[in-house]
Scaffold this motif. Structure first.
Motif, PDB file in Angstrom:
ATOM      1  N   CYS A  20      27.577 -74.244 -10.462  1.00  0.00           N
ATOM      2  CA  CYS A  20      28.814 -74.623  -9.780  1.00  0.00           C
ATOM      3  C   CYS A  20      28.382 -75.201  -8.446  1.00  0.00           C
ATOM      4  N   THR A  21      28.209 -74.374  -7.413  1.00  0.00           N
ATOM      5  CA  THR A  21      27.633 -74.858  -6.166  1.00  0.00           C
ATOM      6  C   THR A  21      26.213 -75.354  -6.440  1.00  0.00           C
ATOM      7  N   SER A  53      39.860 -69.234  -3.421  1.00  0.00           N
ATOM      8  CA  SER A  53      38.604 -68.757  -3.992  1.00  0.00           C
ATOM      9  C   SER A  53      37.373 -69.362  -3.316  1.00  0.00           C
ATOM     10  N   GLY A  60      26.336 -68.499  -6.109  1.00  0.00           N
ATOM     11  CA  GLY A  60      27.069 -67.413  -6.734  1.00  0.00           C
ATOM     12  C   GLY A  60      26.772 -67.323  -8.229  1.00  0.00           C
ATOM     13  N   SER A  61      26.737 -68.479  -8.883  1.00  0.00           N
ATOM     14  CA  SER A  61      26.479 -68.499 -10.322  1.00  0.00           C
ATOM     15  C   SER A  61      25.124 -67.859 -10.632  1.00  0.00           C
ATOM     16  N   GLU A  89      25.433 -64.159 -10.430  1.00  0.00           N
ATOM     17  CA  GLU A  89      26.031 -63.615 -11.655  1.00  0.00           C
ATOM     18  C   GLU A  89      24.961 -63.451 -12.722  1.00  0.00           C
ATOM     19  N   HIS A 112      36.649 -66.632 -13.196  1.00  0.00           N
ATOM     20  CA  HIS A 112      36.072 -67.944 -12.907  1.00  0.00           C
ATOM     21  C   HIS A 112      35.198 -68.357 -14.089  1.00  0.00           C
ATOM     22  N   THR A 131      32.371 -69.672 -14.282  1.00  0.00           N
ATOM     23  CA  THR A 131      30.947 -69.357 -14.223  1.00  0.00           C
ATOM     24  C   THR A 131      30.656 -68.007 -14.877  1.00  0.00           C
ATOM     25  N   ASP A 156      32.360 -59.784  -9.433  1.00  0.00           N
ATOM     26  CA  ASP A 156      32.221 -61.115  -8.856  1.00  0.00           C
ATOM     27  C   ASP A 156      32.732 -61.004  -7.419  1.00  0.00           C
ATOM     28  N   ALA A 195      33.119 -63.199  -5.048  1.00  0.00           N
ATOM     29  CA  ALA A 195      33.597 -64.408  -4.369  1.00  0.00           C
ATOM     30  C   ALA A 195      34.768 -64.091  -3.431  1.00  0.00           C
ATOM     31  N   ASN A 199      28.957 -64.559  -2.196  1.00  0.00           N
ATOM     32  CA  ASN A 199      28.753 -65.976  -1.914  1.00  0.00           C
ATOM     33  C   ASN A 199      28.655 -66.083  -0.400  1.00  0.00           C
ATOM     34  N   HIS A 204      28.080 -68.518   1.230  1.00  0.00           N
ATOM     35  CA  HIS A 204      28.747 -69.758   1.644  1.00  0.00           C
ATOM     36  C   HIS A 204      30.264 -69.625   1.562  1.00  0.00           C
ATOM     37  N   LYS A 205      30.760 -68.481   1.242  1.00  0.00           N
ATOM     38  CA  LYS A 205      32.202 -68.261   1.330  1.00  0.00           C
ATOM     39  C   LYS A 205      32.433 -67.244   2.451  1.00  0.00           C
TER      40      LYS A 205
HETATM   41  C1  LIG Z   1      32.931 -69.828  -6.097  1.00  0.00           C
HETATM   42  C2  LIG Z   1      33.091 -68.865  -7.189  1.00  0.00           C
HETATM   43  C3  LIG Z   1      32.050 -68.630  -8.117  1.00  0.00           C
HETATM   44  C4  LIG Z   1      30.811 -69.478  -8.202  1.00  0.00           C
HETATM   45  O1  LIG Z   1      30.010 -69.450  -7.098  1.00  0.00           O
HETATM   46  P1  LIG Z   1      28.998 -70.635  -6.747  1.00  0.00           P
HETATM   47  O2  LIG Z   1      28.379 -70.187  -5.494  1.00  0.00           O
HETATM   48  O3  LIG Z   1      29.775 -71.879  -6.633  1.00  0.00           O
HETATM   49  O4  LIG Z   1      28.016 -70.725  -7.855  1.00  0.00           O
HETATM   50  C5  LIG Z   1      32.230 -67.622  -9.041  1.00  0.00           C
HETATM   51  N1  LIG Z   1      33.358 -66.903  -9.083  1.00  0.00           N
HETATM   52  C6  LIG Z   1      34.395 -67.131  -8.247  1.00  0.00           C
HETATM   53  C7  LIG Z   1      35.643 -66.306  -8.353  1.00  0.00           C
HETATM   54  C8  LIG Z   1      34.289 -68.127  -7.277  1.00  0.00           C
HETATM   55  O5  LIG Z   1      35.309 -68.374  -6.456  1.00  0.00           O
END
Ligand SMILES: *Cc1c(COP(=O)(O)O)cnc(C)c1O
Length: 963
Positions: A332-333, A512, A573-574, A577, A606, A608, A682, A684, A706, A708-709
């Motif tokens: 994803c990212t 998200s 994040g992926s 996981e 999500h 992923t 997860d 996120a 994440n 980055h979140k």
């Molecule tokens: C952003 C997100 C992911 C994926 O994370 P990445 O860092 O983009 O790989 C997985 N689950 C949820 C709920 C997300 O919002």
């Protein structure tokens, strides 16, 4: 600062959090709640509340935190690294460093899901793809992957998927970089892929293969002619991947010309700092026939409503949101910011400039080799490009290493008898002399080479002849040959930047995604040399500063999540996981329960999540959600019961992707545990939890974060990110390790490496370190409270216009909310996209569209947005609702209206006849702030289907733009 919340919040907390205490009071009044703590009590289930205060160091001011981090940074020692192994020092052109890497106009953008306001970075990514296509000689390329090793693993998976011969063996050349082999082995195991690591020169093809991977040049520097191997592999029906150094391809016959089906590699040496392992952009190129199987995002060319060339993400249906457990990959990212920089490095230097850099490195390597030979060493990696394997003969390794240490030089150590030297863009003639002195064992240069000899040495290059010398041209497109003065380049960068809507323009309320402040103080250390210029395999003695940084960050994240151990290796994040699920699989295996392979995943998860589970060889069993959007506990119980003996894990997002704190989360975890399964959370949505509740306390066994979140690493337009995982005590022994680097996670039970570098994208961890250091326990908790307040404030303000789809117990939402627009389709023929595009005319980026529920938008304001900005966004949404009401009442045409025609470009408004039933003014200046400062979209609404039917993923000839 927040008055009624905590007393001890730092000065920085007030800068990070948008609303001030008066605003907070007003917002609470609208909600009819007396104070912030009362709001939190009503929102977060009592049973899971964290009753204490997080044990974190006292919050520091921006100035003090930077000073403290500097003290840590200087404990890293910057040596000259000639280690190679896929990482080469290079020069980041200052104009790119300042105007992209250090520029929030580039780094605060999101993945270009709304392409009309992302044409700048889409163009930059198209340049990157064109560069990769040119250099590799293949037909198509994607817009980046996480690192070379995971790109190799993606190539293996893709080969497995498309190969028709039903084999399950993959050949991995022993000449691949060791970390690549490590990651391939980790990724192969759960898929039941059998890996043979061997010598391609005498491999007998006795066993059927579905694919093979070769390194070019080989890890030790040797350049092989792979044609014969590839022919044999193709005869078996196998696909061949070549992991290639893109700089070498300016001189060498590219993989696409000698039969490779896939090329992967790292573009780090195209101007990206080493950063102790990342972030860097990997590339992935292949043949057009595989376009639907390519992992990751591809930027493609299409057209807008006016027929003008416009860019957007192509073939989106490959991605996880739609394909879920059948997606091509869980990526994803990715690494957008770094891909943008690498592409710009090619724009900056042009084809001739890049070739000159490669040639200079090659010539210096030839000279080094000649010198070493005259000193009596032999070179066993001929022909070479930039890397030598030096056989030490009778010279003891220890002597060489001591001499290298004395000169602050890092070499690669193969074994007791051989070392490696890789030269790079920064290498000078003096460096080469120093290397010579080192091997000579004297401070005097034993001899010099005269001009005649130098010419002769260069003439002897093995790359000048067949089959290695590259004959085809590359980087011929005008974009790589037009911006070679800094003035021109600066304006090109600025032009692209100004086509994109980033956080420098307005809030980006993507549900998200947590688009919060990426504070300048957090970003500044990223480009400090002590963090930036360190090779990922530099000896531990030189990276003490990084070790302190990791240790502290791990402690802090463990405290915040309530877990016993943290792995900083996953770089998205992926990947977190995937890592967490693999840790769970290894745990089951260690208890002789390897048959546990069912992963329960709620339908609201999500995409992923299922994609990652499949990569771990798990069977995904969906769990229904009830009418309130919660996990349907009865369905969960039934599925857990049904698969009790096979149950491996549940993946659950908390608060749920529906934006609610589910009351029964503890019960959900208990059900899974009672059937012998593990709970993967997860993380996120951790931005709704920090300081208020901890996944480790309420039943999760693993969780990714994440960074980055929740922890302020900017999204970079689609990467970089970091996705470390936290695990409970019983899972700690299984955390990822690394073949090359000694790390405390290197446990016999470890799952192995899941990324190329031991601590992932290490250099951006400073951002999250700074954030936590400046916020402290109270600041972080306040941030969470305000994130929840902001979301509830918006939900309250907007619900009379757009119903809020799901709410929690007290009719409150968590840190985000879903607005239901589905009825507008019927009442006014308005699609969710019409609203998303109309928001652009108001100067806003749309919230998350049609996820997790089709026909809805998910709004996540974060704590960093001020009340003023929330009000402005709400005003835009309310005004749009009025525009829709006029369609509903028949006052306005159902087809020709401001929504259907959105977004409106300036060109569109000014040129030609205006024959719409609404005014130009209504189109472009629908809200007062647009008159004061207008963000103009550069293209009209983009036709996605056209671009997928006419697939193009490289720069068009210039004429295409001038029509
Ligand atoms: C952003 C997100 C992911 C994926 O994370 P990445 O860092 O983009 O790989 C997985 N689950 C949820 C709920 C997300 O919002």
């Amino acid at each position: 600062m927040l008055g009624q919340t905590s007393q001890k919040s730092s000065e920085f907390t007030g800068r990070h959090i948008g609303p001030n205490s008066d605003d907070i009071q007003q917002m609470l009044e609208l909600l009819g709640i007396s104070n912030l703590d009362a709001l939190i009590d009503k929102t977060v289930p009592q049973a899971i509340r964290f009753k204490e205060s997080l044990q974190l160091p006292e919050a520091l001011s921006e100035y003090a935190a930077l000073a403290k981090l500097k003290q840590i940074a200087v404990k890293n020692e910057v040596y000259r690294s000639f280690i190679g192994m896929g990482y080469s020092d290079c020069i980041t052109p200052p104009v790119i460093q300042r105007n992209i890497l250090e520029n929030p106009g580039w780094y605060t953008a999101y993945t270009p899901y709304q392409p009309e306001i992302a044409q700048g970075r889409l163009e930059a990514l198209l340049n990157f793809q064109t560069m990769i296509i040119d250099l590799t000689g293949l037909e198509i390329a994607n817009a980046s992957l996480l690192d070379e090793a995971t790109a190799a693993a993606e190539a293996m998976s893709m080969s497995y998927g498309v190969c028709k011969n039903k084999a399950n063996t993959y050949f991995v050349s022993q000449d691949c970089h060791p970390q690549t082999i490590d990651v391939l082995q980790t990724r192969a195991k759960p898929l039941g892929i059998n890996i043979i690591v061997g010598d391609h020169q005498n491999f007998d093809f006795a066993q059927p293969l579905f694919g093979a991977i070769l390194q070019y040049p080989a890890s030790d520097g040797t350049i092989y002619d792979y044609r014969a191997f590839i022919e044999k592999a193709h005869a078996e029906g196998a696909l061949v991947t070549v992991a290639a150094d893109p700089l070498s391809l300016t001189l060498l016959t590219p993989p696409g010309e000698f039969g490779a089906d896939i090329a992967v590699g790292s573009t780090q040496r195209f101007g990206i700092p080493l950063g102790f392992g990342g972030p860097h952009a990997a590339y992935f190129a292949t043949k057009e026939e595989y376009k639907r199987q390519v992992p990751g995002r591809i930027v493609g060319v299409s057209k807008d409503s006016q027929g003008k060339v416009a860019l957007r993400l192509a073939l989106q249906t490959r991605e996880q949101h739609i394909r879920r457990d059948k997606a091509t990959s869980n990526i994803c990212t990715a690494q957008v910011l770094l891909a943008v920089m690498a592409g710009m490095y090619a724009v900056y230097h042009g084809s001739a400039g890049i070739k000159a850099i490669a040639q200079r490195i090659h010539h210096l390597t030839l000279i080094t080799s000649e010198w070493l030979k005259r000193l009596g060493y032999s070179i066993s990696s001929e022909p070479f490009f930039d890397t030598l394997r030096v056989e030490l003969g009778t010279k003891p390794l220890q002597e060489i290493l001591e001499a290298a240490e004395a000169r602050k030089i890092n070499l690669r150590i193969f074994d007791e008898t051989a070392v490696g030297i890789s030269l790079d863009e920064t290498t000078t003639v003096d460096d080469v002399k120093d290397i010579c002195r080192l091997f000579a064992g004297t401070d005097e240069l034993p001899f010099l080479l005269n001009v005649q000899e130098l010419k002769w040495i260069i003439q002897k290059s093995g790359l000048k002849d067949e089959p290695f010398n590259r004959k085809t041209s590359y980087l011929t497109h005008p974009v790589f040959n037009s911006y070679h003065s800094e003035t021109e380049l600066l304006r090109y960068l600025h032009k692209l930047e100004s086509k994109d809507l980033s956080l420098t323009t307005s809030m980006i309320p993507l549900g998200s995604c947590t688009m919060k402040l990426n504070a300048t103080s957090e970003m500044i250390p990223v480009t400090w040399a002590e963090f930036g210029n360190i090779h990922p395999f530099a000896p531990k003695s030189q990276t003490q500063g990084y070790q302190i940084l990791f240790q502290q960050l791990e402690e802090w994240l463990a405290e915040i999540t309530g877990f016993a151990g943290i792995s900083l290796q996953p770089n998205a994040g992926s990947q977190g996981e995937y890592t967490g699920l693999l840790v769970i699989c290894e745990y089951h295996e260690s208890r002789n329960e390897q048959h546990r392979n069912v992963c329960l995943i709620p339908t609201s998860a999500h995409g992923t999540n299922p994609a990652s589970a499949v990569m771990c060889g798990m069977n995904v069993v969906p769990v229904a959600c009830d009418l309130d959007g919660n996990v349907d506990l009865n369905d969960l119980k039934a599925k857990a019961e049904k698969h009790s003996n096979q149950l491996a894990a549940l993946m659950v997002t908390y608060p749920s992707t529906h934006g609610v704190f589910e009351e029964q989360i503890q019960e959900i975890c208990a059900v899974v545990h009672s059937h012998g399964g593990q709970v993967y959370m997860d993380g996120a949505n951790m931005n709704a939890q920090v300081g208020l509740c901890r996944p480790g306390d309420f039943g999760a066994d693993v969780c990714h974060l994440n960074l980055h979140k929740t922890f302020c690493i900017p999204h970079g337009g689609g990467g970089p990110g970091m996705g470390p995982i936290g695990v409970a005590q019983h899972l700690v022994p299984f955390l990822p390790g690394h073949v090359v680097v000694e790390m405390h996670e290197n446990n016999p039970k470890s799952i192995g490496a899941i990324a190329a570098a031991p601590w992932g994208s290490a250099s951006i961890l400073v951002i999250s370190w700074m954030y936590i250091a400046m916020m402290g326990a109270d600041g972080l908790t306040d941030a969470t409270k305000v994130a929840i307040l902001n979301a509830n404030y918006m939900a309250k303000k907007l619900e009379q216009y757009y119903p809020v789809l799901y709410k929690g117990k007290n009719a409150l939402v968590a840190h985000e909310c879903i607005l239901d627009l589905r009825s507008l389709k019927k009442s006014a023929n308005i699609d969710i996209d019409d609203v998303a595009k109309r928001l652009m005319d108001y100067g806003f980026h749309a919230p998350t569209v049609s996820w997790p529920v089709a026909g809805t938008i998910m709004v996540e304001p974060t704590e960093s947005e001020s009340k003023q900005e929330l009000d402005r966004f709400c005003d835009a949404m309310i005004a749009i609702r009025q525009e829709i009401a006029e369609i509903e009442s028949g006052k306005v045409d159902a087809q020709d209206n401001v929504l259907k025609n959105a977004p409106h470009t300036a060109e569109n408004l000014i040129t030609g006849e205006w024959n719409h039933p609404y005014s130009r003014e209504q189109a472009a200046y629908p809200a007062p702030w647009t008159r004061e400062h207008k963000f103009w979209v550069s293209v009209g609404r983009i036709d996605n289907a056209y671009g997928d039917r006419n697939f193009v993923c490289s720069c068009l000839p210039m004429e295409a733009y001038s029509q």
